[in-house]
Write an enzyme that holds these catalytic residues in place. Structure first.
Site, PDB file in Angstrom:
ATOM      1  N   CYS A  12       0.757  -1.101  -0.017  1.00  0.00           N
ATOM      2  CA  CYS A  12       0.093   0.090   0.048  1.00  0.00           C
ATOM      3  C   CYS A  12       0.887   1.323  -0.023  1.00  0.00           C
ATOM      4  O   CYS A  12       2.099   1.028  -0.017  1.00  0.00           O
ATOM      5  CB  CYS A  12      -0.877  -0.061   1.336  1.00  0.00           C
ATOM      6  SG  CYS A  12       0.069   0.027   2.748  1.00  0.00           S
ATOM      7  N   HIS A  36       4.918  -5.415   8.725  1.00  0.00           N
ATOM      8  CA  HIS A  36       4.913  -6.654   9.446  1.00  0.00           C
ATOM      9  C   HIS A  36       4.958  -7.829   8.175  1.00  0.00           C
ATOM     10  O   HIS A  36       4.203  -8.430   7.513  1.00  0.00           O
ATOM     11  CB  HIS A  36       3.321  -7.015   9.766  1.00  0.00           C
ATOM     12  CG  HIS A  36       3.131  -6.609  11.116  1.00  0.00           C
ATOM     13  ND1 HIS A  36       1.899  -6.051  11.697  1.00  0.00           N
ATOM     14  CD2 HIS A  36       4.085  -6.615  12.065  1.00  0.00           C
ATOM     15  CE1 HIS A  36       2.011  -5.809  13.107  1.00  0.00           C
ATOM     16  NE2 HIS A  36       3.366  -5.999  13.385  1.00  0.00           N
ATOM     17  N   HIS A  70       3.311   1.701  11.922  1.00  0.00           N
ATOM     18  CA  HIS A  70       2.192   1.526  12.775  1.00  0.00           C
ATOM     19  C   HIS A  70       2.015   2.762  13.928  1.00  0.00           C
ATOM     20  O   HIS A  70       1.109   2.878  14.577  1.00  0.00           O
ATOM     21  CB  HIS A  70       2.043   0.191  13.637  1.00  0.00           C
ATOM     22  CG  HIS A  70       2.041  -0.949  12.546  1.00  0.00           C
ATOM     23  ND1 HIS A  70       3.064  -1.711  12.209  1.00  0.00           N
ATOM     24  CD2 HIS A  70       0.968  -1.463  11.751  1.00  0.00           C
ATOM     25  CE1 HIS A  70       2.953  -2.715  11.363  1.00  0.00           C
ATOM     26  NE2 HIS A  70       1.429  -2.493  11.003  1.00  0.00           N
ATOM     27  N   GLU A 122      -0.366  -0.484  16.067  1.00  0.00           N
ATOM     28  CA  GLU A 122      -1.283   0.807  15.682  1.00  0.00           C
ATOM     29  C   GLU A 122      -2.326   1.171  16.654  1.00  0.00           C
ATOM     30  O   GLU A 122      -2.397   2.390  16.922  1.00  0.00           O
ATOM     31  CB  GLU A 122      -1.898   0.341  14.457  1.00  0.00           C
ATOM     32  CG  GLU A 122      -2.779   1.516  13.777  1.00  0.00           C
ATOM     33  CD  GLU A 122      -3.703   1.129  12.367  1.00  0.00           C
ATOM     34  OE1 GLU A 122      -4.645   1.667  12.534  1.00  0.00           O
ATOM     35  OE2 GLU A 122      -3.265   0.349  11.750  1.00  0.00           O
ATOM     36  N   CYS A 186      -8.271   2.186   6.029  1.00  0.00           N
ATOM     37  CA  CYS A 186      -7.576   2.692   4.747  1.00  0.00           C
ATOM     38  C   CYS A 186      -8.559   2.042   3.550  1.00  0.00           C
ATOM     39  O   CYS A 186      -8.874   1.272   3.485  1.00  0.00           O
ATOM     40  CB  CYS A 186      -6.462   2.245   5.131  1.00  0.00           C
ATOM     41  SG  CYS A 186      -5.331   2.532   3.618  1.00  0.00           S
ATOM     42  N   SER A 214       0.559  -9.755  10.422  1.00  0.00           N
ATOM     43  CA  SER A 214      -0.041  -8.757   9.747  1.00  0.00           C
ATOM     44  C   SER A 214      -1.419  -8.882  10.098  1.00  0.00           C
ATOM     45  O   SER A 214      -2.061  -9.754   9.415  1.00  0.00           O
ATOM     46  CB  SER A 214       0.312  -8.662   8.540  1.00  0.00           C
ATOM     47  OG  SER A 214      -0.464  -7.812   7.459  1.00  0.00           O
TER      48      SER A 214
END
Length: 275
Positions: A12, A36, A70, A122, A186, A214
């Protein structure tokens, strides 16, 4: 057997940005794993001497510190700023958003609800910006015993499912007088989830590539498994088993947001050899 990649998968924006920052910085240490994905972390260590620390307490003689995608807690960030080191902030902009929202809403007296995994880095970073009562939940039922005051703000871990987020939002709106809902999931996460759902529905076998630690990769695996019972989560091509592909006509492949193209390409190539 035909192999088809999901329409949206892999790195991403936030991860691409962080990798570039780490490669340019070199000879630095990241506070927690940058992303991750163990294989990519190893590549950064071997090729760019970017070391990984568990937290800021492990910082030694390093002059450069990279903040993971994160994010880190507000307290750790404040301590890092006073350490005299060069700070490279690789926190994903989509993670900074809920941090800022939580800080602002708390300052205005809102209690905070975070949809996410309480142990995820996060979520820990986002929660640290709250100065009022705050709750981290994965399901609305976890809020049954909570006696809220008059106003609540809701945010989400960036990699969670929109449908569950909306269930929690609806629950809060029936329980609390004033609810501010901030959809901090997101857009890349949403696209990847929609793409894997579409592909899994027509595939005989699904391979999801990514770190097993992850969150967004695990979400993709769960969605794939829901629509294709023969779905497998792997970190690299070495975990593939040729028996998974016996008598299969279509193999779908997707990957988490922290999975680099070079790993995906190796996986696809090995599957091609099986077929």
């Amino acid at each position: 057997m035909k192999i088809e990649l999901a329409k949206s998968y892999g790195f991403c924006f936030g991860v691409k940005r962080a990798i570039k920052q780490a490669e340019k910085t070199k000879d630095a240490a990241t506070i927690g794993p940058l992303i991750h994905n163990n294989d990519e972390i190893t590549r950064l260590k071997n090729d760019f001497n970017v070391n990984t620390l568990n937290d800021i307490s492990e910082l030694g003689n390093e002059k450069k510190a990279i903040i993971r995608t994160h994010g880190i807690t507000k307290q750790d960030l404040d301590n890092l700023k006073t350490s005299g080191r060069e700070i490279i902030d690789a926190t994903c902009p989509f993670v900074k958003k809920p941090q800022e929202i939580v800080e602002k809403m708390s300052s205005e007296g809102y209690e905070i609800v975070i949809f996410g995994d309480s142990n995820h880095p996060e979520v820990k970073s986002v929660r640290s910006y709250a100065t009022t009562n705050n709750y981290v939940v994965l399901d609305e039922n976890e809020l049954n015993e909570v006696k809220f005051k008059n106003k609540v703000a809701l945010v989400s871990q960036t990699t969670k499912k929109v449908e569950k987020f909306m269930q929690i939002a609806n629950y809060l709106m029936l329980k609390v007088k004033e609810v501010r809902v901030f959809n901090t999931i997101c857009d890349a996460t949403f696209k990847n989830q929609e793409a894997i759902k579409s592909l899994a529905m027509k595939s005989d076998v699904m391979i999801i590539v990514g770190g097993k630690n992850s969150s967004n990769t695990k979400q993709l695996f769960l969605i794939a498994k829901e629509h294709c019972k023969d779905s497998y989560l792997i970190e690299n091509e070495n975990e593939l088993d040729y028996r998974w592909f016996n008598n299969k006509k279509l193999c779908g492949v997707s990957a988490g947001a922290s999975t680099p193209d070079w790993i995906i390409e190796k996986v696809v190539k090995k599957i091609e050899n099986f077929s």
